[in-house]
Design an enzyme around this catalytic site. Structure first.
Site, PDB file in Angstrom:
ATOM      1  N   CYS A 122     -19.332  -9.330   6.405  1.00 22.73           N
ATOM      2  CA  CYS A 122     -19.869 -10.008   5.439  1.00 22.73           C
ATOM      3  C   CYS A 122     -19.814 -11.976   5.067  1.00 22.73           C
ATOM      4  O   CYS A 122     -18.685 -12.354   5.620  1.00 22.73           O
ATOM      5  CB  CYS A 122     -18.312 -10.426   4.048  1.00 22.73           C
TER       6      CYS A 122
ATOM      7  N   CYS B 251     -11.221  -9.961   0.697  1.00 19.54           N
ATOM      8  CA  CYS B 251     -10.398  -9.281   1.518  1.00 19.54           C
ATOM      9  C   CYS B 251      -9.849 -10.450   2.304  1.00 19.54           C
ATOM     10  O   CYS B 251      -9.922 -11.898   2.180  1.00 19.54           O
ATOM     11  CB  CYS B 251     -11.375  -9.356   2.480  1.00 19.54           C
TER      12      CYS B 251
ATOM     13  N   CYS C 255     -20.932  -6.171  -1.400  1.00 24.42           N
ATOM     14  CA  CYS C 255     -19.509  -5.783  -0.756  1.00 24.42           C
ATOM     15  C   CYS C 255     -19.016  -4.680   0.455  1.00 24.42           C
ATOM     16  O   CYS C 255     -19.832  -3.857   0.027  1.00 24.42           O
ATOM     17  CB  CYS C 255     -18.255  -6.137  -1.764  1.00 24.42           C
TER      18      CYS C 255
ATOM     19  N   GLN D 174      -5.545   6.442  -7.375  1.00 22.86           N
ATOM     20  CA  GLN D 174      -5.815   6.526  -6.502  1.00 22.86           C
ATOM     21  C   GLN D 174      -7.561   5.803  -6.208  1.00 22.86           C
ATOM     22  O   GLN D 174      -8.427   5.979  -5.989  1.00 22.86           O
ATOM     23  CB  GLN D 174      -5.709   7.037  -5.360  1.00 22.86           C
TER      24      GLN D 174
ATOM     25  N   TYR E 148       8.632   7.804 -11.515  1.00 20.85           N
ATOM     26  CA  TYR E 148       7.523   7.324 -11.144  1.00 20.85           C
ATOM     27  C   TYR E 148       5.833   8.002 -10.927  1.00 20.85           C
ATOM     28  O   TYR E 148       5.107   7.844 -10.594  1.00 20.85           O
ATOM     29  CB  TYR E 148       7.379   5.957  -9.769  1.00 20.85           C
TER      30      TYR E 148
ATOM     31  N   GLU F 196       7.988   9.600 -16.001  1.00 17.15           N
ATOM     32  CA  GLU F 196       6.842   8.389 -15.585  1.00 17.15           C
ATOM     33  C   GLU F 196       7.266   6.970 -17.532  1.00 17.15           C
ATOM     34  O   GLU F 196       7.100   8.448 -18.586  1.00 17.15           O
ATOM     35  CB  GLU F 196       5.669   8.774 -16.093  1.00 17.15           C
TER      36      GLU F 196
ATOM     37  N   ASP G  58       7.997   6.730  -6.344  1.00  9.84           N
ATOM     38  CA  ASP G  58       6.653   6.130  -5.668  1.00  9.84           C
ATOM     39  C   ASP G  58       6.320   5.050  -6.553  1.00  9.84           C
ATOM     40  O   ASP G  58       5.584   5.204  -8.082  1.00  9.84           O
ATOM     41  CB  ASP G  58       5.058   7.665  -5.427  1.00  9.84           C
TER      42      ASP G  58
ATOM     43  N   CYS H 137       4.263   0.313  -1.979  1.00 15.55           N
ATOM     44  CA  CYS H 137       2.841  -0.139  -1.708  1.00 15.55           C
ATOM     45  C   CYS H 137       3.603  -1.703  -1.312  1.00 15.55           C
ATOM     46  O   CYS H 137       2.599  -2.232  -0.824  1.00 15.55           O
ATOM     47  CB  CYS H 137       2.288  -0.297  -2.864  1.00 15.55           C
TER      48      CYS H 137
END
Length: 458
Positions: free
Chosen positions: A77, A86, A166, A290, A319, A340, A388, A415
């Site tokens: 890019c 990025c 992009c 997701q 979660y 949750e 999670d 994550c």
């Protein structure tokens, strides 16, 4: 005695890069003083200009690569150096996957104080090709010299980098962005000014179902008045056949929150659908789903494999969000209990279970650290617990409650490797041991990595 800092701001230096930082920036030392250099790669000799000096480290801007590493590659890019979307296009994809594997191991060892010698660490599961993977894109809209600007914010700023393409968002989103920009120019639709709160169009959001190919366009405006919307609807629907809904979202507040409370469906439907594995999900403008559905399937498959279910187990999913992992686990479990804190997410989870004819899943609104002990008090004892959590990781009281419940297996989906390392340390103190680690590259060309960890009771 004050520590002598060996570098000065705005001065140039040559430095050898001997490691990577958390988001893939190069790290080197001058007289044992740490310097972070965005765009530099481990194994390179570079010339830098110091841009910021702190007490224990400094930041440098890459001026010249004197000796390039073998893993250096030309970014795809042309906006890469300015845009904040990025961080790793200058590094070969194979090297990105290796960096993410090592990042996870380093965090578990350093933060969790866990000896990894007996732990199986698999190579990070990559994506082929590692482009056009985002199924949701949110683009700020502004203007410069009376010309519309649509793109991404520059790193650590709210300056919009106007882009025409992009490489990590799905390709139709690039075409929609161009059509919206042309419509703004033709009909003099004003972009949003953050300082004054004036202008018509604040953001555009585009969502796509990768398996259904359905596309939703959301136009975030400052008020209900949207001039020439009929012309925009015509140009979008005539040029992008996959669009099934165009929605106007009204956000009149001076805030960084993108979506407002009120929505008007201008054309078509207010939801799209997509699948993860065999499970179908309805997705509205505000639904959590997701971002990379291709890699999500690999992530959830790894979690299901680590759970080791035979059809006889009771499973807790802490979660649980909108129930995506719960549904995957329900295939091989006796019963799944998902917890949750967000009521809307639990409502979505129940709808998702109903439409997929899943009858062995129950969803509960509340804090996992409060609701899971209540389940145990009811005599419901889990053989397997899946967590999670968000980026901040699990509450310590939840980890202690899980350890006290004594499930044979815990599957941790993370994550953020740093909070993962911290939480694994707590679980190991509570009588558990880490057995296997599997990284999944959900966000190619960035410094982020998702991880699934298999944890057994000692």
């Amino acid at each position: 005695m004050n520590k002598v800092i060996p570098v000065e701001k705005n001065k140039d230096y040559e430095i050898y890069i001997d490691g990577f930082g958390n988001m893939g920036e190069g790290v080197g030392k001058i007289d044992n003083f740490t310097i972070f250099v965005k765009g530099a790669i481990k194994g390179e000799k570079v010339r830098i200009k110091i841009t910021k000096v702190n007490k224990n480290f400094a930041f440098g801007r890459l001026i010249e690569v004197i000796e390039a590493a073998k893993d250096r590659t030309e970014p795809t890019c042309h906006n890469y150096k300015r845009c904040g979307g990025c961080q790793m296009q200058h590094l070969s994809y194979e090297a990105q996957l290796e960096f993410k594997k090592q990042k996870v191991v380093d965090c578990i060892e350093r933060i969790g104080k866990i000896n990894m010698d007996s732990v199986i660490v698999h190579d990070t599961i990559g994506m082929n090709p590692p482009h056009y993977y985002r199924n949701k894109v949110q683009l700020p809209v502004g203007e410069k010299n009376s010309e519309p600007q649509i793109g991404f914010y520059a790193e650590r700023s709210h300056e919009i980098i106007d882009i025409d393409k992009c490489y990590i968002q799905f390709e139709a989103a690039n075409e929609i962005m161009k059509l919206v920009k042309a419509w703004m120019k033709e009909y003099k639709i004003r972009g949003y000014n953050e300082q004054t709160g004036t202008g018509t169009l604040r953001h555009i959001m585009v969502r796509r179902g990768f398996k259904t190919e359905q596309i939703m366009l959301v136009l975030v405006t400052t008020n209900e008045n949207l001039p020439h919307k009929k012309e925009l609807i015509e140009t979008i629907t005539e040029n992008i056949n996959e669009v099934t809904g165009i929605i106007q979202n009204i956000n009149s507040k001076k805030t960084n929150v993108i979506l407002g409370d009120k929505e008007i469906t201008l054309w078509g439907k207010d939801q799209i659908q997509d699948y993860i594995g065999e499970f179908k999900f309805n997705i509205s403008s505000k639904s959590f789903f997701q971002i990379n559905p291709v890699q999500t399937e690999k992530l959830y498959s790894a979690a299901l494999k680590y759970a080791g279910l035979t059809g006889k187990e009771v499973v807790f999913d802490a979660y649980c969000g909108t129930g995506t992992i719960s549904l995957f686990l329900s295939q091989n479990a006796k019963m799944v209990y998902g917890v949750e804190i967000i009521p809307e997410a639990i409502e979505n989870a129940k709808i998702n279970a109903d439409q997929n004819k899943v009858t062995n899943a129950e969803f509960i609104v509340g804090k996992s650290e409060e609701e899971i002990p209540k389940l145990i008090e009811r005599g419901i004892k889990p053989e397997v617990v899946v967590v999670d959590p968000p980026r901040k990781g699990c509450e310590k009281v939840l980890l202690e409650a899980i350890a006290n419940a004594g499930p044979r297996t815990i599957v941790y989906v993370s994550c953020d490797p740093a909070t993962l390392g911290r939480d694994l340390g707590i679980l190991c103190e509570g009588g558990y041991e880490v057995k296997e680690v599997q990284g999944v590259d959900m966000f190619p060309e960035t410094g982020h990595v998702e991880t699934v960890v298999l944890i057994h009771k000692k």
